[in-house]
Design an enzyme around this catalytic site. Structure first.
Site, PDB file in Angstrom:
ATOM      1  N   GLN A  97       0.842  -1.206   0.000  1.00  0.00           N
ATOM      2  CA  GLN A  97       0.000   0.000   0.000  1.00  0.00           C
ATOM      3  C   GLN A  97       0.875   1.254   0.000  1.00  0.00           C
ATOM      4  OE1 GLN A  97      -2.668   0.509   3.403  1.00  0.00           O
ATOM      5  NE2 GLN A  97      -3.973   1.930   2.257  1.00  0.00           N
ATOM      6  N   HIS A 103      -8.594   1.651  -0.997  1.00  0.00           N
ATOM      7  CA  HIS A 103      -9.015   1.617  -2.399  1.00  0.00           C
ATOM      8  C   HIS A 103      -8.957   0.191  -2.911  1.00  0.00           C
ATOM      9  CE1 HIS A 103      -4.758   2.642  -2.055  1.00  0.00           C
ATOM     10  NE2 HIS A 103      -4.561   1.882  -3.118  1.00  0.00           N
TER      11      HIS A 103
HETATM   12  P1  5GP Z   1      -1.656   1.063  -3.578  1.00  0.00           P
HETATM   13  O1  5GP Z   1      -0.327   0.419  -3.777  1.00  0.00           O
HETATM   14  O2  5GP Z   1      -1.674   2.029  -2.408  1.00  0.00           O
HETATM   15  O3  5GP Z   1      -2.743   0.044  -3.501  1.00  0.00           O
HETATM   16  O4  5GP Z   1      -1.922   1.852  -4.906  1.00  0.00           O
HETATM   17  C1  5GP Z   1      -2.072   3.228  -5.028  1.00  0.00           C
HETATM   18  C2  5GP Z   1      -2.516   3.479  -6.454  1.00  0.00           C
HETATM   19  O5  5GP Z   1      -2.841   4.836  -6.567  1.00  0.00           O
HETATM   20  C3  5GP Z   1      -1.430   3.180  -7.502  1.00  0.00           C
HETATM   21  O6  5GP Z   1      -1.952   2.270  -8.451  1.00  0.00           O
HETATM   22  C4  5GP Z   1      -1.132   4.544  -8.111  1.00  0.00           C
HETATM   23  O7  5GP Z   1      -0.856   4.476  -9.486  1.00  0.00           O
HETATM   24  C5  5GP Z   1      -2.391   5.327  -7.814  1.00  0.00           C
HETATM   25  N1  5GP Z   1      -2.192   6.756  -7.632  1.00  0.00           N
HETATM   26  C6  5GP Z   1      -1.225   7.357  -6.888  1.00  0.00           C
HETATM   27  N2  5GP Z   1      -1.368   8.695  -6.916  1.00  0.00           N
HETATM   28  C7  5GP Z   1      -2.462   8.949  -7.687  1.00  0.00           C
HETATM   29  C8  5GP Z   1      -3.123  10.159  -8.084  1.00  0.00           C
HETATM   30  O8  5GP Z   1      -2.736  11.272  -7.737  1.00  0.00           O
HETATM   31  N3  5GP Z   1      -4.226  10.019  -8.877  1.00  0.00           N
HETATM   32  C9  5GP Z   1      -4.685   8.804  -9.286  1.00  0.00           C
HETATM   33  N4  5GP Z   1      -5.770   8.790 -10.061  1.00  0.00           N
HETATM   34  N5  5GP Z   1      -4.080   7.646  -8.925  1.00  0.00           N
HETATM   35  C10 5GP Z   1      -2.985   7.714  -8.136  1.00  0.00           C
END
Ligand code: 5GP
Length: 141
Positions: A97, A103
């Site tokens: 994460q 999410h």
């Molecule tokens: P995690 O690893 O926390 O599950 O994933 C975070 C996700 O958020 C990643 O797939 C990354 O590409 C996406 N993400 C990070 N910053 C932003 C942003 O500012 N806008 C959008 N739409 N996605 C983001």
């Protein structure tokens, strides 16, 4: 566990302080295109209720997220001519994460095509716009 940070990037998106390519919103959830998609159509579903991850979200809010993820998944099959869907949710750094507002990743899959590794590249705005438009149309049925 670390407390929920009201200034995380998805909280800012929810408050409209940072732009995104929104595809769906209801009373409890919000869905938008991932800025660094691991596949075309990679969408994120988030609860409106503040929650860091699976460890602190209320069961009710998680159920709302699941319901929206299902809607997005069905629409994404059509919008991206997909053969399947991968759902992913990461909780805490050890899991991968990086954004600390819960999410659910909804990723349409095409037979034989691997997902890109996380954070490989920022997608073109035009492509994100096109993907969001296709998904919104499919959500309308
Ligand atoms: P995690 O690893 O926390 O599950 O994933 C975070 C996700 O958020 C990643 O797939 C990354 O590409 C996406 N993400 C990070 N910053 C932003 C942003 O500012 N806008 C959008 N739409 N996605 C983001």
């Amino acid at each position: 566990m670390t407390a929920y940070d009201t200034n995380n990037i998805f909280a800012k998106i929810l408050r409209g302080e940072i732009p995104c390519h929104k595809v769906y919103e209801d009373e409890h959830t919000f869905a938008f295109m991932d800025i660094m998609p691991r596949c075309p159509g990679h969408t994120l579903v988030i609860p409106k209720e503040p929650a860091r991850n699976i460890l602190d979200i209320s069961p009710e809010s998680l159920a709302h997220v699941a319901r929206t993820a299902k809607k997005i998944a069905v629409a994404a099959m059509k919008a991206f001519n997909a053969d399947g869907i991968t759902l992913q949710q990461f909780s805490e750094p050890a899991s991968g994460q990086v954004v600390y507002h819960l999410h659910m990743h909804v990723m349409p899959r095409v037979e034989g095509v691997m997902l890109l590794p996380p954070a490989t590249r920022k997608e073109d705005v035009k492509a994100l716009e096109d993907h969001a438009t296709r998904l919104i149309a499919a959500l309308k049925g």
